[in-house]
Design an enzyme around this catalytic site. Structure first.
Site, mmCIF file in Angstrom:
data_model
loop_
_atom_site.group_PDB
_atom_site.id
_atom_site.type_symbol
_atom_site.label_atom_id
_atom_site.label_comp_id
_atom_site.label_asym_id
_atom_site.label_seq_id
_atom_site.Cartn_x
_atom_site.Cartn_y
_atom_site.Cartn_z
ATOM 1 N N LEU A 31 9.334 -21.444 -4.555
ATOM 2 C CA LEU A 31 8.431 -20.519 -3.890
ATOM 3 C C LEU A 31 7.093 -20.456 -4.621
ATOM 4 O O LEU A 31 7.043 -20.270 -5.828
ATOM 5 C CB LEU A 31 9.066 -19.125 -3.852
ATOM 6 C CG LEU A 31 8.268 -18.032 -3.135
ATOM 7 C CD1 LEU A 31 8.197 -18.297 -1.640
ATOM 8 C CD2 LEU A 31 8.900 -16.665 -3.416
ATOM 9 N N ASP B 93 0.852 -1.185 0.000
ATOM 10 C CA ASP B 93 0.000 0.000 0.000
ATOM 11 C C ASP B 93 0.893 1.241 0.000
ATOM 12 O O ASP B 93 2.028 1.191 0.466
ATOM 13 C CB ASP B 93 -0.901 -0.020 1.245
ATOM 14 C CG ASP B 93 -2.002 1.024 1.190
ATOM 15 O OD1 ASP B 93 -2.417 1.383 0.067
ATOM 16 O OD2 ASP B 93 -2.438 1.483 2.250
ATOM 17 N N HIS C 180 3.118 2.727 -8.958
ATOM 18 C CA HIS C 180 2.765 1.321 -9.142
ATOM 19 C C HIS C 180 3.941 0.534 -9.740
ATOM 20 O O HIS C 180 4.167 -0.624 -9.382
ATOM 21 C CB HIS C 180 1.535 1.206 -10.038
ATOM 22 C CG HIS C 180 0.289 1.760 -9.426
ATOM 23 N ND1 HIS C 180 -0.096 1.460 -8.138
ATOM 24 C CD2 HIS C 180 -0.664 2.606 -9.925
ATOM 25 C CE1 HIS C 180 -1.231 2.085 -7.859
ATOM 26 N NE2 HIS C 180 -1.583 2.780 -8.922
#
Length: 261
Positions: free
Chosen positions: A149, A39, A57
């Site tokens: 992962l 955020d 972003h």
């Protein structure tokens, strides 16, 4: 719940401190599943004087690549990244949303080409633009046999919608078997709902991290995070540092998890 304040620094002393934090982590105390709510990308772009939120972003996406590497390095097995909510699809300005969709597509494609990582899309594919849905599907297919992962990309995601979709799936499956509503009501369990979530078969997140100092879930993994630990970092998303991450892991290791008790 804990907050941490980020400070700048990448010199020799910083690296020494990073090494010290790493040595303090025992493999048995590292969370198996970490969920990240990045955020503050837009605020970061505004504070630095960028003309559009897209720069924030992009910086946030680059930071998430780093973040996944940090997780892999300390032995985390599953990471869930909250990248685009259903609310974002409805409420963001068209140009910002278009930029964000392009950035997420680039991120998904690049992650699917990193070593043995496995990429999985969690969210409503039908809610997404066709090109983004295709890129996510291709990334998932490309990595389906990988054993490294496990990276969940929450795109077009909403926690309440996920629970609704899970219940619908259970009802449909039960109906196809010819069962009655009474039988369904009698047999329904939390475990059954969990199996039909987008993350079915995965462990629930042990630790949920959110950047920018905000302390709310924002409809992310509502069911799965019922017994998760939370850690809130003051740093805006693109400013997150490895030391912030390691402090979160250390803090998690020091907690006495009660699982609702």
């Amino acid at each position: 719940m804990t907050s941490a304040r980020s400070s700048q620094g990448q010199g020799p002393l910083y690296r020494l401190y990073i090494g010290r934090l790493r040595r303090q982590l025992a493999p048995a105390t590292v969370p198996g599943h970490v969920a990240m709510m990045i955020d503050g990308n837009r605020r970061w772009a505004r504070q630095l004087g960028y003309r559009t939120a897209a720069e924030g972003h992009r910086a946030g996406a680059a930071k998430m690549r780093e973040f996944l590497g940090w997780c892999d390095d300390v032995g985390v097995k599953v990471v869930s990244l909250y990248l685009l909510s259903l609310d974002n699809l409805r409420k963001r300005e068209p140009q910002e949303l278009s930029d964000l969709i392009e950035i997420i597509a680039e991120l998904a494609d690049s992650l699917s080409r990193v070593g043995d990582w496995r990429v999985q899309h969690v969210g409503r594919r039908e809610a997404l633009p066709d090109e983004l849905a295709r890129v996510l599907a291709d990334a998932q297919e490309r990595t389906k046999d990988h054993r490294g992962l496990h990276v969940n990309l929450a795109v077009g995601y909403g926690g309440r919608g996920e629970i609704v979709d899970a219940v619908r799936s259970i009802i449909q499956q039960h109906d196809e078997r010819g069962g009655t509503l009474e039988e369904l009501a009698a047999s329904l369990t939390p475990e059954q709902i969990g199996e039909h979530l987008y993350t079915g078969g995965q462990p629930d997140p042990d630790l949920v991290i959110r950047t920018s100092g905000e302390q709310r879930l924002s409809d992310f993994l509502l069911w799965q995070s019922a017994h998760s630990e939370f850690y809130f970092v003051e740093a805006l998303g693109p400013d997150l540092r490895e030391v912030d991450f390691l402090r979160a892991i250390r803090d998690y290791a020091d907690r006495d998890r009660r699982f609702g008790g």
